[in-house]
Design a protein around this motif. Sequence first.
Motif, PDB file in Angstrom:
ATOM      1  N   GLU A  77     -18.679  23.076 -30.573  1.00 56.23           N
ATOM      2  CA  GLU A  77     -18.296  22.130 -31.477  1.00 56.23           C
ATOM      3  C   GLU A  77     -16.957  21.110 -30.807  1.00 56.23           C
ATOM      4  O   GLU A  77     -16.122  21.164 -30.980  1.00 56.23           O
ATOM      5  CB  GLU A  77     -17.900  22.431 -32.313  1.00 56.23           C
ATOM      6  N   VAL A  78     -17.155  20.671 -29.744  1.00 53.93           N
ATOM      7  CA  VAL A  78     -15.766  20.611 -28.075  1.00 53.93           C
ATOM      8  C   VAL A  78     -16.627  19.070 -27.706  1.00 53.93           C
ATOM      9  O   VAL A  78     -15.404  17.952 -28.022  1.00 53.93           O
ATOM     10  CB  VAL A  78     -15.330  21.318 -27.168  1.00 53.93           C
ATOM     11  N   LEU A  79     -17.483  18.926 -27.348  1.00 50.54           N
ATOM     12  CA  LEU A  79     -18.096  17.742 -26.178  1.00 50.54           C
ATOM     13  C   LEU A  79     -18.184  16.637 -27.577  1.00 50.54           C
ATOM     14  O   LEU A  79     -17.673  15.710 -26.848  1.00 50.54           O
ATOM     15  CB  LEU A  79     -19.366  17.823 -25.622  1.00 50.54           C
ATOM     16  N   GLU A  80     -18.056  16.227 -28.683  1.00 50.93           N
ATOM     17  CA  GLU A  80     -18.512  15.944 -29.503  1.00 50.93           C
ATOM     18  C   GLU A  80     -16.532  14.719 -29.465  1.00 50.93           C
ATOM     19  O   GLU A  80     -16.693  14.096 -30.100  1.00 50.93           O
ATOM     20  CB  GLU A  80     -18.650  15.646 -30.629  1.00 50.93           C
ATOM     21  N   HIS A  81     -15.818  15.395 -28.965  1.00 55.13           N
ATOM     22  CA  HIS A  81     -14.692  15.092 -29.450  1.00 55.13           C
ATOM     23  C   HIS A  81     -13.782  14.452 -27.973  1.00 55.13           C
ATOM     24  O   HIS A  81     -13.135  13.701 -28.316  1.00 55.13           O
ATOM     25  CB  HIS A  81     -13.154  16.827 -29.965  1.00 55.13           C
ATOM     26  N   VAL A  82     -14.567  14.529 -27.300  1.00 53.89           N
ATOM     27  CA  VAL A  82     -14.232  14.567 -26.135  1.00 53.89           C
ATOM     28  C   VAL A  82     -14.695  12.483 -25.533  1.00 53.89           C
ATOM     29  O   VAL A  82     -16.111  12.476 -25.309  1.00 53.89           O
ATOM     30  CB  VAL A  82     -14.966  15.256 -24.795  1.00 53.89           C
ATOM     31  N   PRO A  83     -14.181  12.283 -24.991  1.00 57.62           N
ATOM     32  CA  PRO A  83     -13.868  10.372 -24.445  1.00 57.62           C
ATOM     33  C   PRO A  83     -15.390  10.768 -23.386  1.00 57.62           C
ATOM     34  O   PRO A  83     -15.849   9.830 -23.108  1.00 57.62           O
ATOM     35  CB  PRO A  83     -13.087  10.032 -24.537  1.00 57.62           C
ATOM     36  N   ARG A 124     -19.179  11.584 -31.242  1.00 54.57           N
ATOM     37  CA  ARG A 124     -19.870  11.100 -31.313  1.00 54.57           C
ATOM     38  C   ARG A 124     -20.251  12.197 -31.851  1.00 54.57           C
ATOM     39  O   ARG A 124     -21.019  13.305 -32.245  1.00 54.57           O
ATOM     40  CB  ARG A 124     -20.922  10.830 -30.298  1.00 54.57           C
ATOM     41  N   ARG A 125     -22.572  11.728 -32.543  1.00 53.52           N
ATOM     42  CA  ARG A 125     -23.188  12.999 -31.932  1.00 53.52           C
ATOM     43  C   ARG A 125     -24.211  12.309 -31.836  1.00 53.52           C
ATOM     44  O   ARG A 125     -24.721  11.988 -30.804  1.00 53.52           O
ATOM     45  CB  ARG A 125     -23.899  13.102 -33.776  1.00 53.52           C
ATOM     46  N   TYR A 126     -25.228  13.535 -31.124  1.00 49.79           N
ATOM     47  CA  TYR A 126     -25.797  13.564 -29.803  1.00 49.79           C
ATOM     48  C   TYR A 126     -27.293  13.774 -30.845  1.00 49.79           C
ATOM     49  O   TYR A 126     -27.866  14.620 -31.196  1.00 49.79           O
ATOM     50  CB  TYR A 126     -26.043  15.308 -29.180  1.00 49.79           C
ATOM     51  N   ASP A 127     -28.501  12.549 -29.721  1.00 49.88           N
ATOM     52  CA  ASP A 127     -29.573  12.516 -30.390  1.00 49.88           C
ATOM     53  C   ASP A 127     -29.956  14.154 -29.841  1.00 49.88           C
ATOM     54  O   ASP A 127     -30.043  13.796 -28.481  1.00 49.88           O
ATOM     55  CB  ASP A 127     -30.793  10.946 -29.819  1.00 49.88           C
TER      56      ASP A 127
END
Length: 193
Positions: A77-83, A124-127
């Motif tokens: 639960e980290v990558l969705e916070h990284v620009p 973001r969320r990832y598709d």
Amino acid sequence: FNYRFRKWKILKHVPSSGRILDIGSGTAPVSPDMARTVVADLSEEAMRNVECESKVVTSITGMPFDPATFDIILCSEVLEHVPEDDKAVAELRRVLKPGGVLVATVPYQKRFWAEDDEYVEHLRRYDPGELEQKLEHAGFQEITTHKMSGTIERWLTRRSLKTYQKSGAVTRLPPRLLRMANTALFLSLVVTE
């Protein structure tokens, strides 16, 4: 309950030996073995408050580790916070040993964007396939995806947030009752698994 459930699911994918990096964990690392774990986060305050022998304040996009340092990387639960998530994924690849294991969890499907995403400041969320493409582009091989949770967990998370936001009702409950409710929710998710 969702943190405990996620940690339980991650445990299934962590090899029993090797050096672990738990990146972006804040005060809640997901590593099952802190003795062989380096905990790293951007927050100095989080690193002061986390109980771990080895901890580092760092950004996921520019870590101070040598190439091929870790056998296992946990990035939950980290990558969705990284620009610059592409840069973060490349950096994860750089510090992971060849043949190493990356266990990453992210919020799934843009169509599920809701108030809880905004509350925790997701970018973001990832598709489906989107993160896999980024991993492949960075040089990861043998990528396998697993579903972490489902409709029940998503509904419980959103209901919990709404209850919390509504006049702070949750904070007035006795801590023992909150722990019992949290445990019951976690166990219900494990049973439905």
